[in-house]
Scaffold this active site. Sequence first.
Site, PDB file in Angstrom:
ATOM      1  N   CYS A   9       2.472  -4.854   7.125  1.00  0.00           N
ATOM      2  CA  CYS A   9       2.231  -4.726   5.694  1.00  0.00           C
ATOM      3  C   CYS A   9       3.410  -4.006   5.028  1.00  0.00           C
ATOM      4  O   CYS A   9       4.311  -3.526   5.692  1.00  0.00           O
ATOM      5  CB  CYS A   9       0.926  -3.985   5.441  1.00  0.00           C
ATOM      6  SG  CYS A   9      -0.543  -4.982   5.824  1.00  0.00           S
TER       7      CYS A   9
ATOM      8  N   HIS B 281       0.830  -1.206   0.000  1.00  0.00           N
ATOM      9  CA  HIS B 281       0.000   0.000   0.000  1.00  0.00           C
ATOM     10  C   HIS B 281       0.866   1.259   0.000  1.00  0.00           C
ATOM     11  O   HIS B 281       2.075   1.223   0.216  1.00  0.00           O
ATOM     12  CB  HIS B 281      -0.957  -0.002   1.197  1.00  0.00           C
ATOM     13  CG  HIS B 281      -0.286   0.075   2.541  1.00  0.00           C
ATOM     14  ND1 HIS B 281      -0.065   1.266   3.204  1.00  0.00           N
ATOM     15  CD2 HIS B 281       0.198  -0.892   3.365  1.00  0.00           C
ATOM     16  CE1 HIS B 281       0.511   1.038   4.364  1.00  0.00           C
ATOM     17  NE2 HIS B 281       0.694  -0.274   4.497  1.00  0.00           N
TER      18      HIS B 281
END
Length: 481
Positions: free
Chosen positions: A387, A368
């Site tokens: 992440c 992301h």
Amino acid sequence: MRKGLIVSSLLAVASVLAGCGSSNEQPEAPPSAVSIDQVRWDNGNVRELRAAIDGRAAHGLDRMAFAIEGQPGNAEGDRQLTQSALRYAAALARGATDPAKLHEVYTVPRPDPDLLPGLAKALKDGDLREWLDGLAPQDNGYRALSKAYLALRGSKDAVTPVIPADSEPLEPGSTDPRIPMIARQLVASDYLDGKDAQGNLYNPAMVQAVRRMQADFGIKPDGVIGKDALEILNLSDAEKARAIAVGMERMRWLERTPPPTRIDVNIAAGRLVYWRDGKLADTRKAVVGEPENETPQLGSPIYRLVANPTWTVPRSIQSKEIAGKGSAYLSRNNMAWKDGWIVQQPGPQNSLGLVKFDMKNDHQIYLHDTPAKQLFNEVQRQRSHGCVRVEDALGFAEMLARDAGVLDEWHRARATGKETFVPLGREIPVRLIYHTVLFGDDGEPIIRSDPYGWNDRVSAALGFAAGGSHRLRASGGDVGP
């Protein structure tokens, strides 16, 4: 960071980062047509097997025992010899250890060749040792690690000069013959630009580099090179050999033929590589999980882009970092309660930034964007909650959308300002993997830090003593994933 080092390192470990195979893209191997009871041995074959195993140091496996059991000339002896050969063959072909047992999470596809037919043919043709050696990775990176390991193991002279210890710490502004060696390691570790590594003066640029390194590893960032700083910079030959053996083992875990289009993320180095049709298309920095919130080693494809994503805050982050902050904090960060969850609405300050790369896995791990752009300037980029944050993620999304033929859809999705999903049509295989050995401009191995301490469990399984190096300190940064 030196561009040459990045590019040459990534190219040199191309096969390391190329093993993320997609099992549905490769035909399944037919069942072996050879029975173990049909394999026959003679004394010459046994000598070849013994010679191959005796040379296992070339693969960093000399700390492990591979017993040769059985004698040729009878069915039981031949069976035992076959089993002995298959154990060593499997170690070369897919690793001497099982990463799924060494790591809490490991879903990267591994090689799974049917070794028995190859063994039978090698015995018949009289080229057993050549067949065995051919099971290991055949790229230049693996060969360079093998050469370096043998040199460290067999010579009293260090491949890289050892920085001599001294009773007096090195103070900023001092002059010392050890400075060039210290500078070399700072450059190799990306803390120092090569142009600032000049002469025997402990200059201001080096002082700043040392301070950054000290802060990353939880040492008082005073710029004084004392015992702790030297321990980080000054690996012994034994520590180098250990790291290189682990590097070879991690390479053996990987499938030899990767999908020609794929994305590889080296968690240990905080780097992303995008391969398009077998060619290096793009490299960029990545921010990955901090210690205690490690990014797992996954094989997991991207299947869609998400424009203007919302972020549903995981329970762990909600309870540890947001609980008790009150409604003003939620309002200030564009967050609200929805169905019992805290949800952050789309926008440039959303913790996912302006694009999310949705992946298929059971661990809620994905790539992301991020509003915390400053983290890409860090040398040790293990700063997230697990992440993977991508440098210039919008530019990367544009690239993937163009390659997938959905660029117009992507532009329309972004323009809505609302969370919008854009399927890629064809999944892009992604591998999140952990490698602490890169390569310099000269092709020689460069040993980087082991931020999660994951090399310890691998090296112990390979027969090495546990390492005692300093560990990266958790940053306690933003609340993003």
